[in-house]
Design a protein around this motif. Structure first.
Motif, PDB file in Angstrom:
ATOM      1  N   THR A  21       0.829  -1.208   0.000  1.00  0.00           N
ATOM      2  CA  THR A  21       0.000   0.000   0.000  1.00  0.00           C
ATOM      3  C   THR A  21       0.864   1.258   0.000  1.00  0.00           C
ATOM      4  O   THR A  21       0.537   2.244  -0.669  1.00  0.00           O
ATOM      5  CB  THR A  21      -0.948  -0.009   1.215  1.00  0.00           C
ATOM      6  N   GLN A  22       1.965   1.237   0.745  1.00  0.00           N
ATOM      7  CA  GLN A  22       2.854   2.395   0.762  1.00  0.00           C
ATOM      8  C   GLN A  22       3.525   2.597  -0.597  1.00  0.00           C
ATOM      9  O   GLN A  22       3.723   3.726  -1.019  1.00  0.00           O
ATOM     10  CB  GLN A  22       3.906   2.244   1.863  1.00  0.00           C
ATOM     11  N   GLN A  25       0.979   4.219  -2.690  1.00  0.00           N
ATOM     12  CA  GLN A  25       0.864   5.624  -2.327  1.00  0.00           C
ATOM     13  C   GLN A  25       1.975   6.441  -2.983  1.00  0.00           C
ATOM     14  O   GLN A  25       1.739   7.544  -3.491  1.00  0.00           O
ATOM     15  CB  GLN A  25       0.924   5.797  -0.811  1.00  0.00           C
ATOM     16  N   ARG A  29       1.508   9.530  -5.595  1.00  0.00           N
ATOM     17  CA  ARG A  29       2.095  10.853  -5.390  1.00  0.00           C
ATOM     18  C   ARG A  29       2.911  11.292  -6.592  1.00  0.00           C
ATOM     19  O   ARG A  29       2.874  12.452  -7.001  1.00  0.00           O
ATOM     20  CB  ARG A  29       2.977  10.859  -4.140  1.00  0.00           C
ATOM     21  N   VAL A  43      -5.870   9.076  -3.615  1.00  0.00           N
ATOM     22  CA  VAL A  43      -4.812   9.517  -2.696  1.00  0.00           C
ATOM     23  C   VAL A  43      -5.294   9.479  -1.240  1.00  0.00           C
ATOM     24  O   VAL A  43      -4.658   8.830  -0.398  1.00  0.00           O
ATOM     25  CB  VAL A  43      -4.272  10.910  -3.088  1.00  0.00           C
ATOM     26  N   PRO A  44      -6.407  10.121  -0.884  1.00  0.00           N
ATOM     27  CA  PRO A  44      -6.843  10.048   0.516  1.00  0.00           C
ATOM     28  C   PRO A  44      -7.325   8.650   0.923  1.00  0.00           C
ATOM     29  O   PRO A  44      -7.156   8.260   2.077  1.00  0.00           O
ATOM     30  CB  PRO A  44      -7.965  11.074   0.618  1.00  0.00           C
ATOM     31  N   THR A  46      -6.044   5.808  -0.059  1.00  0.00           N
ATOM     32  CA  THR A  46      -4.824   5.049   0.222  1.00  0.00           C
ATOM     33  C   THR A  46      -4.226   5.466   1.558  1.00  0.00           C
ATOM     34  O   THR A  46      -3.777   4.617   2.338  1.00  0.00           O
ATOM     35  CB  THR A  46      -3.798   5.251  -0.908  1.00  0.00           C
ATOM     36  N   ARG A  47      -4.234   6.760   1.834  1.00  0.00           N
ATOM     37  CA  ARG A  47      -3.694   7.257   3.102  1.00  0.00           C
ATOM     38  C   ARG A  47      -4.486   6.689   4.286  1.00  0.00           C
ATOM     39  O   ARG A  47      -3.911   6.276   5.300  1.00  0.00           O
ATOM     40  CB  ARG A  47      -3.722   8.783   3.101  1.00  0.00           C
ATOM     41  N   LYS A  48      -5.796   6.638   4.152  1.00  0.00           N
ATOM     42  CA  LYS A  48      -6.631   6.109   5.233  1.00  0.00           C
ATOM     43  C   LYS A  48      -6.453   4.602   5.394  1.00  0.00           C
ATOM     44  O   LYS A  48      -6.507   4.083   6.507  1.00  0.00           O
ATOM     45  CB  LYS A  48      -8.090   6.454   4.972  1.00  0.00           C
ATOM     46  N   ILE A  50      -3.658   2.989   4.853  1.00  0.00           N
ATOM     47  CA  ILE A  50      -2.386   2.838   5.567  1.00  0.00           C
ATOM     48  C   ILE A  50      -2.593   3.060   7.064  1.00  0.00           C
ATOM     49  O   ILE A  50      -2.070   2.319   7.893  1.00  0.00           O
ATOM     50  CB  ILE A  50      -1.328   3.795   4.998  1.00  0.00           C
ATOM     51  N   ALA A  51      -3.392   4.046   7.414  1.00  0.00           N
ATOM     52  CA  ALA A  51      -3.667   4.318   8.829  1.00  0.00           C
ATOM     53  C   ALA A  51      -4.402   3.145   9.477  1.00  0.00           C
ATOM     54  O   ALA A  51      -4.097   2.767  10.617  1.00  0.00           O
ATOM     55  CB  ALA A  51      -4.487   5.595   8.968  1.00  0.00           C
TER      56      ALA A  51
END
Length: 65
Positions: A21-22, A25, A29, A43-44, A46-48, A50-51
């Motif tokens: 996933t990183q 991301q 980017r 983008v958001p 994928t960020r969520k 990862i969290a």
């Protein structure tokens, strides 16, 4: 990826999914920076994701106490 699906995975599997996933991301980017990103909503999301994975790793490893 849904949290329910992630909870069923082991710590090793979660770490592998996190790495994947990183990397995704990073690619998103780079595509955004070069103006080639068509699906900007990824983008958001994928960020969520990862969290979520990091939170589950913390829970499973017992570091959340």
């Amino acid at each position: 990826m849904k949290t329910k699906d992630l909870r069923e995975k082991s710590v090793e599997e979660l770490k592998a999914v996190l790495d994947e996933t990183q990397l995704n991301q990073f690619r998103l980017r780079m595509a955004k920076a070069t103006g080639q990103l068509g699906k900007t909503h990824e983008v958001p999301v994928t960020r969520k994701t990862i969290a979520r994975i990091k939170t589950l790793l913390t829970e499973k490893e017992g570091n959340g106490q």
